[in-house]
Design a protein around this motif. Structure first.
Motif, PDB file in Angstrom:
ATOM      1  N   MET A   1       0.832  -1.210   0.000  1.00 32.85           N
ATOM      2  CA  MET A   1       0.000   0.000   0.000  1.00 32.85           C
ATOM      3  C   MET A   1       0.862   1.254   0.000  1.00 32.85           C
ATOM      4  N   TYR A   2       1.915   1.227   0.808  1.00 32.98           N
ATOM      5  CA  TYR A   2       2.787   2.398   0.901  1.00 32.98           C
ATOM      6  C   TYR A   2       3.419   2.706  -0.449  1.00 32.98           C
ATOM      7  N   PHE A   3       4.012   1.705  -1.087  1.00 32.26           N
ATOM      8  CA  PHE A   3       4.669   1.939  -2.370  1.00 32.26           C
ATOM      9  C   PHE A   3       3.660   2.298  -3.456  1.00 32.26           C
ATOM     10  N   SER A   4       2.471   1.734  -3.352  1.00 30.44           N
ATOM     11  CA  SER A   4       1.438   2.050  -4.340  1.00 30.44           C
ATOM     12  C   SER A   4       0.964   3.492  -4.192  1.00 30.44           C
ATOM     13  N   PHE A   5       0.645   3.885  -2.969  1.00 31.18           N
ATOM     14  CA  PHE A   5       0.099   5.226  -2.759  1.00 31.18           C
ATOM     15  C   PHE A   5       1.137   6.303  -3.037  1.00 31.18           C
ATOM     16  N   THR A   6       2.390   6.024  -2.710  1.00 36.42           N
ATOM     17  CA  THR A   6       3.413   7.068  -2.870  1.00 36.42           C
ATOM     18  C   THR A   6       4.040   7.098  -4.259  1.00 36.42           C
ATOM     19  N   GLY A   7       3.597   6.211  -5.162  1.00 38.06           N
ATOM     20  CA  GLY A   7       4.220   6.277  -6.478  1.00 38.06           C
ATOM     21  C   GLY A   7       3.521   5.595  -7.622  1.00 38.06           C
ATOM     22  N   SER A   8       3.171   4.312  -7.460  1.00 35.22           N
ATOM     23  CA  SER A   8       2.775   3.525  -8.629  1.00 35.22           C
ATOM     24  C   SER A   8       1.289   3.586  -8.960  1.00 35.22           C
ATOM     25  N   HIS A   9       0.434   3.881  -7.987  1.00 36.10           N
ATOM     26  CA  HIS A   9      -1.009   3.824  -8.244  1.00 36.10           C
ATOM     27  C   HIS A   9      -1.465   5.037  -9.046  1.00 36.10           C
ATOM     28  N   PRO A  10      -2.201   4.827 -10.153  1.00 34.52           N
ATOM     29  CA  PRO A  10      -2.670   5.965 -10.949  1.00 34.52           C
ATOM     30  C   PRO A  10      -3.711   6.771 -10.193  1.00 34.52           C
ATOM     31  N   ILE A  11      -3.740   8.059 -10.438  1.00 33.51           N
ATOM     32  CA  ILE A  11      -4.745   8.938  -9.824  1.00 33.51           C
ATOM     33  C   ILE A  11      -5.936   9.009 -10.767  1.00 33.51           C
TER      34      ILE A  11
ATOM     35  N   ARG B   1       3.353  14.240   0.853  1.00 33.49           N
ATOM     36  CA  ARG B   1       3.508  14.226   2.315  1.00 33.49           C
ATOM     37  C   ARG B   1       3.843  12.828   2.833  1.00 33.49           C
ATOM     38  N   GLU B   2       3.150  11.810   2.274  1.00 33.56           N
ATOM     39  CA  GLU B   2       3.422  10.438   2.714  1.00 33.56           C
ATOM     40  C   GLU B   2       4.850  10.023   2.367  1.00 33.56           C
TER      41      GLU B   2
ATOM     42  N   GLY C   1       7.477   8.798   5.314  1.00 35.20           N
ATOM     43  CA  GLY C   1       8.110   7.488   5.280  1.00 35.20           C
ATOM     44  C   GLY C   1       7.167   6.336   5.576  1.00 35.20           C
ATOM     45  N   ILE C   2       7.681   5.131   5.346  1.00 35.01           N
ATOM     46  CA  ILE C   2       6.861   3.924   5.409  1.00 35.01           C
ATOM     47  C   ILE C   2       6.353   3.616   6.821  1.00 35.01           C
ATOM     48  N   CYS C   3       7.169   3.916   7.824  1.00 33.26           N
ATOM     49  CA  CYS C   3       6.787   3.577   9.200  1.00 33.26           C
ATOM     50  C   CYS C   3       5.508   4.280   9.619  1.00 33.26           C
ATOM     51  N   ARG C   4       5.480   5.579   9.452  1.00 27.58           N
ATOM     52  CA  ARG C   4       4.298   6.339   9.864  1.00 27.58           C
ATOM     53  C   ARG C   4       3.083   5.972   9.019  1.00 27.58           C
ATOM     54  N   TYR C   5       3.328   5.659   7.748  1.00 24.95           N
ATOM     55  CA  TYR C   5       2.220   5.246   6.880  1.00 24.95           C
ATOM     56  C   TYR C   5       1.583   3.966   7.430  1.00 24.95           C
TER      57      TYR C   5
ATOM     58  N   GLY D   1       8.332   2.053  -8.908  1.00 23.07           N
ATOM     59  CA  GLY D   1       7.378   2.936  -9.564  1.00 23.07           C
ATOM     60  C   GLY D   1       6.321   2.235 -10.383  1.00 23.07           C
ATOM     61  N   ASP D   2       6.383   0.894 -10.491  1.00 27.04           N
ATOM     62  CA  ASP D   2       5.434   0.150 -11.312  1.00 27.04           C
ATOM     63  C   ASP D   2       4.316  -0.440 -10.469  1.00 27.04           C
TER      64      ASP D   2
END
Length: 325
Positions: A95-105, A122-123, A127-131, A202-203
């Motif tokens: 979820m973290y990697f998706s929301f911060t980069g790969s998921h289309p808006i 902001r996410e 960083g991943i910990c707080r997310y 990023g994918d």
């Protein structure tokens, strides 16, 4: 016929496989979430639907990432319904990697898009910990939405099927009573058997292989998530980090220099995790920082990225992303 899953549990893959199976068998797919999400309507806001809305034959209703309690499902749902799940710890990392980069808006409204882009930035900064700390409750709620319906559902675990696509696709076809030649099932399985040679942050298909949390989170964070998801993991037979370590310890130790180097790295990580705690700090604290540790072995140089504890734990605000060698 109903197909359910969770966010970041392979749900998009599940939906695409069903689309291909249905197209080959001339069956209609109704993806209500897929139609409403681009319009800014989330699953919790779906309109109520009565049981007579759902046709008993010739349709597959897919795309659900949580059980839609506002729908009145027909009694025959249990005969042709499936659920794809995944280790909740891996879900959070994905979820973290998706929301911060790969998921289309998906939003077309420029104002809403800007708001989402600002949140994404902001996410990334937090960083991943707080997310993970802020979104663990959401993942827990998605699992719980299915608790009262598990007896009606055929459950597939991501970890069991992701590298066995043919048998999984065949199992999906059998569950949904889709009759196709074995050659067609194999063709669909091979089409969706995508395995990146290396991680691509990023994918959308970033990694595929299970075990993301074990590689990217510290022992303390894993311990926190094991406690939080203990009941869910027990129901779905997921191993806690402590159970995995105990099983590893029981195995005969290899004399391979690579394995020896990795044991040294793991020991160092655990040691740094313990030593970095201020006096009187509790093991229930879970803030973290990102670090890399290099093995000193001349023959084998191993870098392991981990989430280890912050020098000032105690609250989510102390989570930061740093990198050192």
């Amino acid at each position: 016929m109903f197909a359910f899953s969770l966010h970041k549990a392979g749900s998009t893959l599940f939906t695409k496989i069903l689309d291909d199976l249905a197209r080959a068998a001339n069956i209609a797919v109704v993806n209500i979430p897929g139609e409403l999400f681009p319009q800014g309507i989330h699953e919790v806001d779906f309109p109520a639907l009565k049981a007579d809305f759902f046709q008993p034959k010739g349709y597959i209703y897919s795309g659900y990432r949580t059980f839609p309690e506002m729908f009145e499902f027909p009694e025959t749902m249990a005969e042709h319904a499936g659920l794809l799940i995944r280790d909740p710890r891996d879900i959070l990392v994905s979820m973290y990697f998706s929301f911060t980069g790969s998921h289309p808006i998906a939003q077309k409204d420029p104002e809403i898009r800007k708001k989402i882009e600002d949140n994404r930035r902001r996410e990334n900064e937090r960083g991943i910990c707080r997310y993970i700390l802020r979104h663990a409750g959401m993942v827990e709620q998605e699992f719980r939405s299915y608790e009262d319906h598990l007896k009606q559902l055929k459950v597939w675990r991501y970890e069991d099927v992701i590298f066995d696509k043919f048998n999984w696709v065949r199992g999906i076809a059998n569950r949904f009573k889709i009759k196709l030649p074995e050659a067609k099932i194999r063709e669909i399985a091979e089409k969706h058997d995508i395995r990146p040679k290396e991680e691509k942050p990023g994918d959308h298909i970033r990694r595929v292989a299970p075990g993301d949390a074990q590689e990217k989170l510290s022992p303390r964070m894993l311990e926190y998530l094991d406690r939080r998801f203990r009941r869910i993991m027990r129901v779905h037979k997921y191993e806690t980090n402590a159970e995995r370590q105990a099983a590893d310890a029981a195995k005969p130790k290899s004399r391979n220099p690579v394995d020896k180097a990795m044991r040294w790295v793991r020991k160092k990580i655990l040691h740094s995790d313990v030593m970095s705690r201020p006096k009187g700090s509790s093991r229930t604290q879970s803030p973290c920082t990102l670090r890399s540790i290099r093995s000193p072995s001349r023959s084998t140089s191993t870098r392991v990225s981990r989430i280890t504890t912050s020098s000032s734990p105690g609250s989510p605000s102390s989570c930061t992303d740093t990198s050192s060698t």
